[in-house]
Enzyme design. Structure first.
Site, PDB file in Angstrom:
ATOM      1  N   ARG A  13       0.861  -1.178   0.000  1.00  0.00           N
ATOM      2  CA  ARG A  13       0.000   0.000   0.000  1.00  0.00           C
ATOM      3  C   ARG A  13       0.903   1.235   0.000  1.00  0.00           C
ATOM      4  NH1 ARG A  13      -3.658   2.227   4.971  1.00  0.00           N
ATOM      5  NH2 ARG A  13      -4.785   3.828   3.816  1.00  0.00           N
ATOM      6  N   HIS A  14       0.470   2.275  -0.668  1.00  0.00           N
ATOM      7  CA  HIS A  14       1.233   3.523  -0.740  1.00  0.00           C
ATOM      8  C   HIS A  14       1.550   4.068   0.652  1.00  0.00           C
ATOM      9  CE1 HIS A  14      -2.280   5.822   0.498  1.00  0.00           C
ATOM     10  NE2 HIS A  14      -2.977   5.033  -0.298  1.00  0.00           N
ATOM     11  N   ASN A  20      -4.836  10.377   4.880  1.00  0.00           N
ATOM     12  CA  ASN A  20      -4.721   9.180   5.725  1.00  0.00           C
ATOM     13  C   ASN A  20      -4.609   9.601   7.181  1.00  0.00           C
ATOM     14  OD1 ASN A  20      -2.552   7.436   3.396  1.00  0.00           O
ATOM     15  ND2 ASN A  20      -4.735   7.134   3.702  1.00  0.00           N
ATOM     16  N   GLN A  26     -10.028   8.822   0.645  1.00  0.00           N
ATOM     17  CA  GLN A  26      -9.371   9.424  -0.517  1.00  0.00           C
ATOM     18  C   GLN A  26      -9.985   8.969  -1.821  1.00  0.00           C
ATOM     19  OE1 GLN A  26      -4.835  10.182   0.484  1.00  0.00           O
ATOM     20  NE2 GLN A  26      -5.397   8.071   0.918  1.00  0.00           N
ATOM     21  N   ARG A  69       0.179   8.996  -5.261  1.00  0.00           N
ATOM     22  CA  ARG A  69       0.666   8.462  -3.997  1.00  0.00           C
ATOM     23  C   ARG A  69       1.219   7.041  -4.163  1.00  0.00           C
ATOM     24  NH1 ARG A  69      -5.058   8.982  -3.641  1.00  0.00           N
ATOM     25  NH2 ARG A  69      -6.207   7.095  -3.062  1.00  0.00           N
ATOM     26  N   GLU A  99      -7.503   3.243  -7.001  1.00  0.00           N
ATOM     27  CA  GLU A  99      -8.341   3.066  -5.821  1.00  0.00           C
ATOM     28  C   GLU A  99      -9.810   3.191  -6.218  1.00  0.00           C
ATOM     29  OE1 GLU A  99      -8.950   1.646  -3.283  1.00  0.00           O
ATOM     30  OE2 GLU A  99      -8.167   2.716  -1.530  1.00  0.00           O
ATOM     31  N   HIS A 156      -3.528   0.376  -3.155  1.00  0.00           N
ATOM     32  CA  HIS A 156      -4.352   1.061  -2.170  1.00  0.00           C
ATOM     33  C   HIS A 156      -5.013   0.116  -1.174  1.00  0.00           C
ATOM     34  CE1 HIS A 156      -3.879   4.586  -4.740  1.00  0.00           C
ATOM     35  NE2 HIS A 156      -4.059   3.756  -5.747  1.00  0.00           N
TER      36      HIS A 156
END
Length: 196
Positions: A13-14, A20, A26, A69, A99, A156
């Site tokens: 995951r980023h 966050n 997001q 991201r 995402e 994501h």
């Protein structure tokens, strides 16, 4: 439901963004990494580079979501592996790893609507259903797994919940930012190996 091809793969995951940090949804809103997120991406790259330094080849390519991201996280990981292990990996962008679109909920606090969206399949106004996200995520992963080698996917949190559904794992579990994981089949079941 379609299942994920039973071949090993890696997932990341980023790194963290300001949204966050604030607990905001997001979705497709392209929020950049914050300073903590950049540090997390570098640390993940260093963790993964150590595997290459031990003469392992855990994965042979990086496949990223097109959102910044994820791409920035993937780029830092690729660069750290190159710098520390001398291994150059291809990085490709895959639209299917985007995402989920949370519609009117993007930029709002994560709340009951999120759990209802997963557990009850509640549709989101101007958004994507969890079933649609799951189908898209599995199809994208399976397309990449059909090729030789082992990919690292950089994407994501909600998308990974869809992948968990395709591996018959508990779906609504949060994945930490920039924590590399290896997924593989053991005794007929998917196992997650967290690389800390």
């Amino acid at each position: 439901m379609t299942q994920i091809i039973p071949k090993p793969y890696w997932y990341l995951r980023h790194g963290e963004t300001d949204w966050n940090l604030q607990g905001l949804a997001q979705g497709r809103t392209d929020i950049p990494l914050n300073e903590t997120g950049i540090a997390q991406a570098l640390r993940a790259g260093q963790t993964l580079a150590a595997l290459f330094q031990n003469n392992e080849r855990p994965f042979d390519r990086i496949v990223s979501s097109p959102l910044s991201r994820a791409i920035v996280t993937a780029t830092h990981v690729r660069n750290e592996i190159g710098r520390l292990a001398g291994v150059s990996l291809p990085l490709q962008v895959e639209e299917g790893l985007s995402e989920v679109c949370f519609g009117i909920h993007e930029g709002t606090s994560m709340g009951d609507w999120y759990h209802d969206w997963i557990a009850a399949g509640t549709p989101l106004e101007n958004g994507e259903s969890f079933a649609s996200l799951t189908q898209r995520a599995i199809a994208t992963i399976n397309h990449s797994l059909a090729f030789e080698g082992t990919p690292l996917f950089v994407a994501h949190g909600a998308l990974f919940r869809g992948l968990r559904a395709g591996m018959n794992l508990t779906v609504n579990e949060r994945l930490a930012n920039a924590l590399p994981i290896k997924l593989e089949i053991e005794n007929g079941k998917w196992c997650i190996d967290y690389k800390i």
